[in-house]
Scaffold this motif. Structure first.
Motif, PDB file in Angstrom:
ATOM      1  N   ALA A  11       0.855  -1.185   0.000  1.00 29.72           N
ATOM      2  CA  ALA A  11       0.000   0.000   0.000  1.00 29.72           C
ATOM      3  C   ALA A  11       0.890   1.233   0.000  1.00 29.72           C
ATOM      4  N   ARG A  12       0.305   2.330  -0.410  1.00 24.16           N
ATOM      5  CA  ARG A  12       0.997   3.619  -0.419  1.00 24.16           C
ATOM      6  C   ARG A  12       0.042   4.645   0.163  1.00 24.16           C
ATOM      7  N   ALA A  13       0.589   5.612   0.873  1.00 23.06           N
ATOM      8  CA  ALA A  13      -0.237   6.695   1.415  1.00 23.06           C
ATOM      9  C   ALA A  13       0.610   7.953   1.506  1.00 23.06           C
ATOM     10  N   ALA A  14      -0.019   9.088   1.274  1.00 20.04           N
ATOM     11  CA  ALA A  14       0.681  10.350   1.486  1.00 20.04           C
ATOM     12  C   ALA A  14       1.210  10.349   2.913  1.00 20.04           C
ATOM     13  N   ALA A  15       2.442  10.788   3.099  1.00 21.70           N
ATOM     14  CA  ALA A  15       3.087  10.735   4.413  1.00 21.70           C
ATOM     15  C   ALA A  15       2.303  11.502   5.471  1.00 21.70           C
ATOM     16  N   ASP A  16       1.583  12.540   5.070  1.00 19.64           N
ATOM     17  CA  ASP A  16       0.821  13.331   6.043  1.00 19.64           C
ATOM     18  C   ASP A  16      -0.620  12.849   6.203  1.00 19.64           C
ATOM     19  N   ASN A  17      -0.974  11.743   5.576  1.00 23.41           N
ATOM     20  CA  ASN A  17      -2.321  11.177   5.701  1.00 23.41           C
ATOM     21  C   ASN A  17      -2.333  10.235   6.900  1.00 23.41           C
ATOM     22  N   THR A  18      -2.423  10.822   8.084  1.00 19.42           N
ATOM     23  CA  THR A  18      -2.327  10.025   9.315  1.00 19.42           C
ATOM     24  C   THR A  18      -3.475   9.026   9.456  1.00 19.42           C
ATOM     25  N   GLY A  19      -4.646   9.372   8.945  1.00 20.84           N
ATOM     26  CA  GLY A  19      -5.774   8.446   9.029  1.00 20.84           C
ATOM     27  C   GLY A  19      -5.496   7.168   8.257  1.00 20.84           C
ATOM     28  N   SER A  20      -5.012   7.302   7.042  1.00 17.84           N
ATOM     29  CA  SER A  20      -4.722   6.118   6.232  1.00 17.84           C
ATOM     30  C   SER A  20      -3.567   5.326   6.833  1.00 17.84           C
ATOM     31  N   PHE A  59       4.572  13.076  -7.759  1.00 17.50           N
ATOM     32  CA  PHE A  59       3.678  14.184  -8.062  1.00 17.50           C
ATOM     33  C   PHE A  59       2.259  13.782  -7.695  1.00 17.50           C
ATOM     34  N   ALA A  60       1.652  14.558  -6.814  1.00 20.91           N
ATOM     35  CA  ALA A  60       0.276  14.316  -6.389  1.00 20.91           C
ATOM     36  C   ALA A  60      -0.643  15.256  -7.155  1.00 20.91           C
ATOM     37  N   HIS A  61      -1.420  14.708  -8.067  1.00 17.02           N
ATOM     38  CA  HIS A  61      -2.324  15.530  -8.871  1.00 17.02           C
ATOM     39  C   HIS A  61      -3.271  16.343  -7.998  1.00 17.02           C
ATOM     40  N   ALA A  62      -3.745  15.751  -6.909  1.00 16.66           N
ATOM     41  CA  ALA A  62      -4.718  16.434  -6.061  1.00 16.66           C
ATOM     42  C   ALA A  62      -4.127  17.669  -5.380  1.00 16.66           C
ATOM     43  N   ARG A  63      -2.817  17.713  -5.282  1.00 19.61           N
ATOM     44  CA  ARG A  63      -2.161  18.848  -4.623  1.00 19.61           C
ATOM     45  C   ARG A  63      -1.375  19.708  -5.599  1.00 19.61           C
ATOM     46  N   GLY A  64      -1.163  19.190  -6.790  1.00 17.50           N
ATOM     47  CA  GLY A  64      -0.410  19.932  -7.780  1.00 17.50           C
ATOM     48  C   GLY A  64       1.045  20.129  -7.413  1.00 17.50           C
ATOM     49  N   GLU A  65       1.594  19.162  -6.643  1.00 18.36           N
ATOM     50  CA  GLU A  65       2.980  19.301  -6.188  1.00 18.36           C
ATOM     51  C   GLU A  65       3.567  17.939  -5.839  1.00 18.36           C
ATOM     52  N   LEU A  66       4.907  17.925  -5.751  1.00 18.85           N
ATOM     53  CA  LEU A  66       5.577  16.722  -5.262  1.00 18.85           C
ATOM     54  C   LEU A  66       5.183  16.509  -3.809  1.00 18.85           C
ATOM     55  N   THR A  67       4.911  15.258  -3.468  1.00 18.33           N
ATOM     56  CA  THR A  67       4.411  14.932  -2.134  1.00 18.33           C
ATOM     57  C   THR A  67       5.113  13.678  -1.637  1.00 18.33           C
ATOM     58  N   ASP A  68       5.507  13.700  -0.374  1.00 15.33           N
ATOM     59  CA  ASP A  68       6.118  12.529   0.239  1.00 15.33           C
ATOM     60  C   ASP A  68       5.051  11.469   0.473  1.00 15.33           C
ATOM     61  N   GLU A  69       5.445  10.211   0.266  1.00 18.55           N
ATOM     62  CA  GLU A  69       4.531   9.122   0.570  1.00 18.55           C
ATOM     63  C   GLU A  69       5.266   8.008   1.285  1.00 18.55           C
TER      64      GLU A  69
END
Length: 163
Positions: A116-125, A143-153
């Motif tokens: 599984a993969r989750a955005a690093a700041d998605n504490t719920g997931s 690249f996270a389309h929902a944020r329009g930026e590079l995102t740690d996962e």
């Protein structure tokens, strides 16, 4: 109010408008981060789900809470790199439904390992995955389309059978 009974069933065509509505929630999409380029593109959504449901190697289920549709959960990918995915309507977050749905899915799909993969700041997931026995096995940045930026996962793996 009590804890709702969470069950999984095959996806029905009548579930898809609800799934689409859940995917159009801007806050939920931003939290998930790694979504389609344009979640509001209904034609792309319909084409994506048609491919999912036509592929016999993909296991997709509708998540029900006390009989009401609240999301979906599934497993996709090649053997040895099978990924879990789940989406719960934001109106139902914080009630343990994603954890219960993922546990039920792990019973349906006993193969291991699963990833599984989750955005690093998605504490719920992250909590959902860890409660279900997944452990963090790596990090990535994309690249996270929902944020329009590079995102740690965070990358997760489940090696043991569901417990």
């Amino acid at each position: 109010m009590g804890t709702p009974e969470v069950t999984l069933r095959e996806v029905h065509d009548s579930d898809l408008p609800l799934f689409y509505a859940y995917m159009c929630d801007p806050e939920a999409v931003r939290t998930a981060a790694f979504t389609s380029e344009n979640p509001a593109d209904r034609a792309a959504f319909d084409a994506h789900w048609a491919r999912l449901l036509a592929d016999g190697s993909i296991v997709m289920r509708t998540v029900l809470a006390d009989g009401a549709v609240v999301g979906n959960a599934g497993v996709y990918g090649l053997a040895g790199d099978r990924q879990v995915t789940y989406w719960i309507d934001r109106a139902h977050w914080g009630r343990g439904l994603a954890t219960a749905a993922l546990r039920a899915l792990l019973d349906v799909v006993p193969e291991r390992p699963l990833h599984a993969r989750a955005a690093a700041d998605n504490t719920g997931s992250r909590r959902v995955l860890e409660k279900c026995g997944f452990t963090v096995t790596g990090e990535d940045r994309g690249f996270a389309h929902a944020r329009g930026e590079l995102t740690d996962e965070l990358l997760f793996t489940l090696t043991a059978p569901a417990g």
